[in-house]
Write an enzyme that holds these catalytic residues in place. Structure first.
Site, short mmCIF file in Angstrom:
data_model
loop_
_atom_site.label_atom_id
_atom_site.label_comp_id
_atom_site.label_asym_id
_atom_site.label_seq_id
_atom_site.Cartn_x
_atom_site.Cartn_y
_atom_site.Cartn_z
N GLU A 1 -8.03 19.29 -34.99
CA GLU A 1 -9.30 18.62 -34.65
C GLU A 1 -9.07 17.50 -33.65
O GLU A 1 -9.87 17.30 -32.72
CB GLU A 1 -9.96 18.07 -35.92
CG GLU A 1 -10.52 19.18 -36.81
CD GLU A 1 -11.01 18.67 -38.17
OE1 GLU A 1 -11.28 17.47 -38.31
OE2 GLU A 1 -11.08 19.50 -39.09
N SER B 1 -7.93 14.30 -48.26
CA SER B 1 -9.15 13.50 -48.26
C SER B 1 -8.97 12.37 -49.27
O SER B 1 -8.31 12.54 -50.28
CB SER B 1 -10.33 14.39 -48.65
OG SER B 1 -11.36 13.61 -49.22
N LYS C 1 -8.83 18.88 -50.94
CA LYS C 1 -8.85 19.09 -49.48
C LYS C 1 -7.49 19.11 -48.82
O LYS C 1 -6.60 18.34 -49.15
CB LYS C 1 -9.67 17.97 -48.83
CG LYS C 1 -11.16 18.13 -48.97
CD LYS C 1 -11.65 19.34 -48.21
CE LYS C 1 -13.06 19.15 -47.72
NZ LYS C 1 -13.20 18.53 -46.48
N THR D 1 -16.14 39.14 -30.54
CA THR D 1 -16.97 38.69 -29.42
C THR D 1 -18.18 38.04 -30.09
O THR D 1 -18.60 38.50 -31.16
CB THR D 1 -17.43 39.85 -28.51
OG1 THR D 1 -18.22 40.75 -29.29
CG2 THR D 1 -16.27 40.62 -27.92
N HIS D 2 -18.70 37.00 -29.51
CA HIS D 2 -19.81 36.23 -30.11
C HIS D 2 -19.44 35.73 -31.51
O HIS D 2 -20.32 35.56 -32.35
CB HIS D 2 -21.09 37.06 -30.20
CG HIS D 2 -21.42 37.81 -28.95
ND1 HIS D 2 -22.14 37.26 -27.92
CD2 HIS D 2 -21.10 39.08 -28.56
CE1 HIS D 2 -22.27 38.16 -26.94
NE2 HIS D 2 -21.63 39.26 -27.31
N TYR E 1 -6.51 2.19 2.67
CA TYR E 1 -6.41 1.65 1.31
C TYR E 1 -7.61 0.79 0.95
O TYR E 1 -8.13 0.04 1.77
CB TYR E 1 -5.12 0.81 1.16
CG TYR E 1 -4.99 0.20 -0.22
CD1 TYR E 1 -4.49 0.95 -1.28
CD2 TYR E 1 -5.44 -1.10 -0.48
CE1 TYR E 1 -4.42 0.41 -2.56
CE2 TYR E 1 -5.38 -1.64 -1.75
CZ TYR E 1 -4.87 -0.88 -2.79
OH TYR E 1 -4.80 -1.40 -4.05
N ASN F 1 0.82 -1.22 0.00
CA ASN F 1 0.00 0.00 0.00
C ASN F 1 0.85 1.27 0.00
O ASN F 1 0.57 2.21 -0.74
CB ASN F 1 -0.95 0.01 1.20
CG ASN F 1 -1.95 -1.14 1.15
OD1 ASN F 1 -2.01 -1.85 0.15
ND2 ASN F 1 -2.70 -1.34 2.22
N1 ARG Z 1 -1.97 -3.12 -7.47
C1 ARG Z 1 -2.33 -2.47 -6.25
C2 ARG Z 1 -2.76 -1.02 -6.56
O1 ARG Z 1 -2.49 -0.57 -7.63
C3 ARG Z 1 -1.16 -2.44 -5.34
C4 ARG Z 1 -1.51 -2.38 -3.89
C5 ARG Z 1 -2.02 -3.69 -3.46
N2 ARG Z 1 -2.36 -3.71 -2.07
C6 ARG Z 1 -3.25 -4.55 -1.60
N3 ARG Z 1 -3.49 -4.49 -0.36
N4 ARG Z 1 -3.87 -5.40 -2.37
O2 ARG Z 1 -3.38 -0.35 -5.79
#
Ligand code: ARG
Length: 464
Positions: A289, A276, A282, A154-155, A316, A109
């Site tokens: 675009e 084109s 063209k 403008t516009h 997390y 994490n």
């Molecule tokens: N692949 C996970 C992500 O992108 C990584 C972290 C994973 N942690 C877990 N507790 N499963 O967030």
């Protein structure tokens, strides 16, 4: 190999593996993952949480993995769940026992929080430097066109005369603000999350200041729960990129209009236009675009991540894995658009005569004709009415104000004299607008000078 197999008694279902895995896209930051691991392990060894022999072996192993990936010797395969598992498994394969100590005092994490931050931090710098190149091109165009007269709108109706330098200068300001925003984001995001563990820190005596400084951060983040679940910096970056794309898209829209048969203000270089398959005559502004079209895609990434984050409890959650693909796509899209747009504008030529005659033929000097009368003592509201009559007269005869004879002027108001022609010439109209920010030459020169210094002294985002 799974990092977490110990607690499980059944093999993972293949579909579950596929659904859960992120290696197909998080391999994009293999370099940052390894760089982060090297810093983490250096810190573990320095503090004495692992021995310095182990530290050295792990660092060597990680460096050899990086070298092998870069040379193509080691292929990142999709059997691993994510890039973190891939690198760790490969390390253990290479150096054996010490490799098993890499993950001491960290979680995926905080690891993924770090990797994504390292990756994005480099990209913020990259986007900023591309914007600087675009500003340099705009600056050149401004310097060359302080007396290229054109209608201001403008516009989308002709309003008052300006110069090409002034019109392009508006975009210079926009992209300058965009760079400022990137700078702000960089400063705010530059704190290191590693050492936050899964959510509650770790029991090891980590030196988080050391890891942070090894990786060029201002310092460590201050709350471990926030560290592993903060994606604000991505949202801010996506928002800044959305604004950049919005600016590019507005400019593209103008170039498409200016390049149309009706306007012919600009001529796109052959290398930046397409033809084109059926219509031989063209020459299409496809690049402009596409830039306009791709803007929606970057907005999509911003809205997507905001939506992903909005219901997540701390800390997390796996939802956060969804922060990657669209962000990567938005970054690549924005960078590609800035580069191509810069090339297109740099090679585009301006039909100055068409711009000037368009300004002449659209009554863009009508306000100045009214101001002329005010100068001769006519109250503005009356002057407005008189000039309205002049315009009506010209529309009927299909001529410009400049083409009327003095007798015709006098027939509408006896106040008009010979000096009316000078007063409503494009040059006078523009040059009388000389307060800072206006298109008059003296005002423009001051701004160009300010921009010149800005470009010369600016060092971009200074990385530690
Ligand atoms: N692949 C996970 C992500 O992108 C990584 C972290 C994973 N942690 C877990 N507790 N499963 O967030």
């Amino acid at each position: 190999m799974k990092l977490w197999g110990g607690r499980f008694t059944k093999e993972e279902n293949q579909l579950v593996h596929n659904f859960n895995a992120s290696i197909s896209f998080d391999q994009k930051f293999y370099k940052q993952d390894i760089e982060g691991s090297i810093a983490h392990v250096t810190q573990l060894g320095t503090v004495g949480i692992i021995s310095s022999e182990d530290m050295k072996k792990i660092i060597e192993g990680l460096k050899s993995i990086l070298a092998d990936i870069e040379s193509g010797k080691l292929e990142i395969t999709e059997e691993s769940e994510d890039i973190h598992s891939f690198v760790e498994a490969n390390l253990i394969e290479r150096i054996g026992e010490p490799g098993k100590k890499l993950h001491t005092g960290r979680s995926r994490n905080d690891q993924v929080a770090l990797d994504m931050k390292l990756y994005t931090r480099d990209e913020v710098v990259e986007v900023d430097s591309l914007l600087k190149k675009l500003l340099e091109v705009l600056h050149r165009i401004m310097k060359e066109n302080i007396d290229t007269y054109m209608p201001g709108f403008t516009h989308l109706q002709k309003a008052q005369p300006v110069t090409l330098a002034h019109h392009v200068g508006a975009y210079f300001e926009m992209f300058k603000r965009d760079r400022d925003r990137l700078n702000d984001i960089y400063r705010r995001m530059n704190y290191c999350p590693i050492g936050s563990g899964a959510l509650a820190g770790t029991t090891y005596p980590l030196d988080r200041d050391l890891t942070a400084s090894l990786l060029g951060f201002e310092g460590p983040t201050l709350n471990s729960m926030d560290s592993v679940s903060d994606r604000d910096y991505l949202i801010e970056f996506l928002s800044a990129m959305s604004t950049i794309m919005m600016h590019l898209s507005r400019f593209s829209e103008e170039i498409i209009i200016w390049n149309s048969n009706e306007y012919r203000f600009v001529e796109l270089d052959d290398a930046y236009s397409t033809g084109s398959s059926i219509m031989p005559q063209k020459k299409n502004p496809d690049i402009a675009e596409l830039v306009r079209g791709k803007t929606g895609r970057v907005y999509g990434a911003l809205i997507s991540l905001l939506t992903t984050m909005k219901g997540l409890p701390l800390a997390y959650n796996k939802d956060m894995q969804e922060d990657k693909e669209m962000t990567f796509d938005a970054i690549d899209t924005t960078k590609g658009c800035i580069s191509l747009f810069t090339g297109m504008v740099d090679t585009m030529s301006f039909n100055k005569d068409n711009m000037e005659s368009s300004a002449k033929n659209g009554f863009t000097n009508a306000t100045d004709a009214a101001d002329y009368l005010v100068g001769k003592g006519v109250p503005f509201r009356d002057a407005h009415g008189i000039v309205g009559q002049l315009v009506l007269f010209c529309i009927e005869k299909d001529i410009a104000l400049d083409d009327m004879t003095l007798e015709e002027y006098k027939a509408i108001s006896p106040v008009f004299e010979e000096d009316i022609y000078e007063a409503i010439s494009l040059k006078t109209c523009v040059e009388k607008r000389m307060t800072i920010g206006a298109p008059g030459m003296e005002a423009m020169k001051k701004v160009i000078d300010i921009n010149e210094k800005y470009l010369a002294y600016d060092k971009g985002i200074v990385q530690l």
